[in-house]
Scaffold this motif. Sequence first.
Motif, PDB file in Angstrom:
ATOM      1  N   PRO A  48       6.299  -2.795 -13.757  1.00 19.79           N
ATOM      2  CA  PRO A  48       6.058  -4.057 -14.385  1.00 19.79           C
ATOM      3  C   PRO A  48       8.111  -4.817 -15.144  1.00 19.79           C
ATOM      4  CG  PRO A  48       5.785  -2.521 -15.472  1.00 19.79           C
ATOM      5  CD  PRO A  48       6.093  -1.631 -14.671  1.00 19.79           C
ATOM      6  N   THR A  49       8.860  -3.535 -15.117  1.00 14.90           N
ATOM      7  CA  THR A  49      10.301  -4.228 -15.603  1.00 14.90           C
ATOM      8  C   THR A  49      11.140  -4.669 -14.461  1.00 14.90           C
ATOM      9  OG1 THR A  49      10.069  -2.426 -17.152  1.00 14.90           O
ATOM     10  CG2 THR A  49      12.365  -3.621 -16.422  1.00 14.90           C
ATOM     11  N   GLN A  50      10.555  -3.522 -13.367  1.00 14.02           N
ATOM     12  CA  GLN A  50      11.626  -4.780 -11.940  1.00 14.02           C
ATOM     13  C   GLN A  50      11.186  -5.756 -11.437  1.00 14.02           C
ATOM     14  OE1 GLN A  50      11.107  -1.675 -12.492  1.00 14.02           O
ATOM     15  NE2 GLN A  50      11.934  -0.372 -11.006  1.00 14.02           N
ATOM     16  N   THR A  51       9.219  -5.843 -11.108  1.00 17.78           N
ATOM     17  CA  THR A  51       8.701  -7.053 -11.040  1.00 17.78           C
ATOM     18  C   THR A  51       8.878  -8.238 -11.506  1.00 17.78           C
ATOM     19  OG1 THR A  51       7.218  -5.176  -9.629  1.00 17.78           O
ATOM     20  CG2 THR A  51       6.660  -7.906 -10.233  1.00 17.78           C
ATOM     21  N   LYS A  52       9.307  -8.183 -13.495  1.00 19.00           N
ATOM     22  CA  LYS A  52       9.489  -8.896 -14.015  1.00 19.00           C
ATOM     23  C   LYS A  52      10.686  -9.711 -14.222  1.00 19.00           C
ATOM     24  CE  LYS A  52       9.322 -10.712 -18.887  1.00 19.00           C
ATOM     25  NZ  LYS A  52       9.587  -9.919 -20.216  1.00 19.00           N
ATOM     26  N   SER A  53      11.661  -9.138 -13.643  1.00 18.99           N
ATOM     27  CA  SER A  53      13.085  -9.463 -13.303  1.00 18.99           C
ATOM     28  C   SER A  53      13.182 -10.640 -11.216  1.00 18.99           C
ATOM     29  CB  SER A  53      14.137  -8.721 -12.691  1.00 18.99           C
ATOM     30  OG  SER A  53      14.552  -7.739 -13.864  1.00 18.99           O
ATOM     31  N   ALA A  54      12.502  -9.740 -10.833  1.00 20.44           N
ATOM     32  CA  ALA A  54      12.334 -10.140  -9.727  1.00 20.44           C
ATOM     33  C   ALA A  54      11.276 -11.431  -9.868  1.00 20.44           C
ATOM     34  CB  ALA A  54      11.267  -9.641  -8.315  1.00 20.44           C
ATOM     35  N   LEU A  55      10.211 -11.519 -10.259  1.00 20.55           N
ATOM     36  CA  LEU A  55       9.012 -14.004 -10.961  1.00 20.55           C
ATOM     37  C   LEU A  55       9.823 -14.316 -11.385  1.00 20.55           C
ATOM     38  CD1 LEU A  55       6.267 -11.557 -12.330  1.00 20.55           C
ATOM     39  CD2 LEU A  55       6.418 -12.015  -9.627  1.00 20.55           C
ATOM     40  N   ALA A  69       2.872  -4.991  -7.637  1.00 15.92           N
ATOM     41  CA  ALA A  69       3.991  -4.464  -7.623  1.00 15.92           C
ATOM     42  C   ALA A  69       4.457  -4.727  -9.230  1.00 15.92           C
ATOM     43  CB  ALA A  69       4.793  -4.889  -7.287  1.00 15.92           C
ATOM     44  N   TYR A  70       3.644  -5.589 -10.126  1.00 15.10           N
ATOM     45  CA  TYR A  70       3.423  -5.195 -11.177  1.00 15.10           C
ATOM     46  C   TYR A  70       3.072  -4.956 -12.790  1.00 15.10           C
ATOM     47  CZ  TYR A  70       4.610  -7.721 -15.632  1.00 15.10           C
ATOM     48  OH  TYR A  70       4.552  -7.877 -17.241  1.00 15.10           O
ATOM     49  N   ALA A  71       1.694  -4.097 -11.659  1.00 14.29           N
ATOM     50  CA  ALA A  71       1.211  -3.820 -12.632  1.00 14.29           C
ATOM     51  C   ALA A  71       1.721  -2.386 -12.708  1.00 14.29           C
ATOM     52  CB  ALA A  71       0.144  -3.503 -11.975  1.00 14.29           C
ATOM     53  N   GLN A  72       2.954  -1.411 -11.409  1.00  9.45           N
ATOM     54  CA  GLN A  72       3.360  -0.853 -11.037  1.00  9.45           C
ATOM     55  C   GLN A  72       4.620  -0.598 -11.927  1.00  9.45           C
ATOM     56  OE1 GLN A  72       2.555   1.172  -6.867  1.00  9.45           O
ATOM     57  NE2 GLN A  72       0.552   0.814  -7.125  1.00  9.45           N
ATOM     58  N   ASP A 122       0.936  -0.919  -0.215  1.00 11.87           N
ATOM     59  CA  ASP A 122      -0.167   0.402  -0.559  1.00 11.87           C
ATOM     60  C   ASP A 122       0.735   1.456   0.295  1.00 11.87           C
ATOM     61  OD1 ASP A 122      -2.310  -1.216   0.019  1.00 11.87           O
ATOM     62  OD2 ASP A 122      -2.676  -0.808   1.991  1.00 11.87           O
ATOM     63  N   TYR A 123       2.313   1.275   1.099  1.00  8.35           N
ATOM     64  CA  TYR A 123       2.475   2.445   0.801  1.00  8.35           C
ATOM     65  C   TYR A 123       4.355   2.581   0.338  1.00  8.35           C
ATOM     66  CZ  TYR A 123      -1.139   2.933   3.816  1.00  8.35           C
ATOM     67  OH  TYR A 123      -2.535   2.884   4.509  1.00  8.35           O
ATOM     68  N   PHE A 124       4.802   1.939  -0.308  1.00  8.22           N
ATOM     69  CA  PHE A 124       6.355   2.025  -0.508  1.00  8.22           C
ATOM     70  C   PHE A 124       6.353   1.137  -2.179  1.00  8.22           C
ATOM     71  CE2 PHE A 124       6.044   1.624   4.505  1.00  8.22           C
ATOM     72  CZ  PHE A 124       6.724   2.014   4.785  1.00  8.22           C
ATOM     73  N   LEU A 125       5.723   1.184  -2.445  1.00  4.20           N
ATOM     74  CA  LEU A 125       5.497   0.860  -3.648  1.00  4.20           C
ATOM     75  C   LEU A 125       5.826   1.718  -5.006  1.00  4.20           C
ATOM     76  CD1 LEU A 125       2.635  -2.428  -4.447  1.00  4.20           C
ATOM     77  CD2 LEU A 125       5.762  -2.641  -4.321  1.00  4.20           C
ATOM     78  N   THR A 126       7.156   2.549  -4.926  1.00  2.86           N
ATOM     79  CA  THR A 126       7.182   3.213  -5.792  1.00  2.86           C
ATOM     80  C   THR A 126       9.013   3.419  -5.403  1.00  2.86           C
ATOM     81  OG1 THR A 126       8.684   4.351  -3.330  1.00  2.86           O
ATOM     82  CG2 THR A 126       6.469   4.515  -3.232  1.00  2.86           C
ATOM     83  N   GLU A 127       9.237   4.864  -6.685  1.00  2.00           N
ATOM     84  CA  GLU A 127      10.599   4.000  -7.490  1.00  2.00           C
ATOM     85  C   GLU A 127      11.770   3.943  -6.121  1.00  2.00           C
ATOM     86  OE1 GLU A 127      12.404   3.718 -10.932  1.00  2.00           O
ATOM     87  OE2 GLU A 127      10.618   4.376 -11.602  1.00  2.00           O
ATOM     88  N   GLU A 128      11.801   4.533  -5.450  1.00  3.33           N
ATOM     89  CA  GLU A 128      12.934   4.430  -4.289  1.00  3.33           C
ATOM     90  C   GLU A 128      12.388   3.500  -3.613  1.00  3.33           C
ATOM     91  OE1 GLU A 128      14.054   6.857   0.333  1.00  3.33           O
ATOM     92  OE2 GLU A 128      12.407   7.897  -1.196  1.00  3.33           O
ATOM     93  N   TYR A 129      11.477   2.557  -3.331  1.00  3.35           N
ATOM     94  CA  TYR A 129      11.443   1.386  -2.269  1.00  3.35           C
ATOM     95  C   TYR A 129      11.371   0.335  -3.015  1.00  3.35           C
ATOM     96  CZ  TYR A 129      11.736   4.372   1.295  1.00  3.35           C
ATOM     97  OH  TYR A 129      11.124   4.842   2.953  1.00  3.35           O
ATOM     98  N   ILE A 130      10.661   0.037  -4.390  1.00  2.49           N
ATOM     99  CA  ILE A 130      10.283  -1.394  -5.180  1.00  2.49           C
ATOM    100  C   ILE A 130      11.410  -2.558  -5.412  1.00  2.49           C
ATOM    101  CG2 ILE A 130      11.720   0.087  -7.133  1.00  2.49           C
ATOM    102  CD1 ILE A 130       8.541  -1.931  -6.725  1.00  2.49           C
TER     103      ILE A 130
END
Length: 171
Positions: free
Chosen positions: A144-151, A139-142, A103-111
């Motif tokens: 996608p690039t970083q989350t796809k790598s994490a997946l 996270a993927y919706a917001q 809710d509060y940390f899906l930001t560029e700084e924290y992703i």
Amino acid sequence: RRLAKEISKTDFRRYLDAAKDDWFEETMLQGFVIGYAKMDIEERLKYAKKFIPKIKDWSVNDGFCSTFKAAEKNREQVWAFLVPYAESSREFEIRVAAVMYMDYFLTEEYIDRVLKLFFEMKQDGYYAMMGIAWALATAYAQFPTQTKSALEWNWPKETLNKAIQKMCESY
């Protein structure tokens, strides 16, 4: 929520200190009051610490988290507060951390930190696993690039499948 907002404008401390948790609605009300009442972050975190062990279902968990808007202006303090819950082995403590981080940390700084933390959380309990899967889908919706790598990391199969299912259902 209306009643919680009313209590939050009165002597909410007296209410929170005397509140019972015999009923679902009483517990839910407490979570909302903690989120709505005007208080500094230290006091809010004190009440949150007392409240979190009372959480026994996903709706109280998610309602509490979604109302905890003070996290937006106090991210570093809230991040530090949540770390022990993220490292817990208790199902709803883990879900609190997952949903709050979502809710509060899906930001560029924290992703990147958030994705690593999601991966490290114990995912044994159904509601913990579902909270993490929901957070991954969000996270993927917001991001996608970083989350796809994490997946591509070695996620528990059930968590990964539920995250993908949630992504598909939410387009």
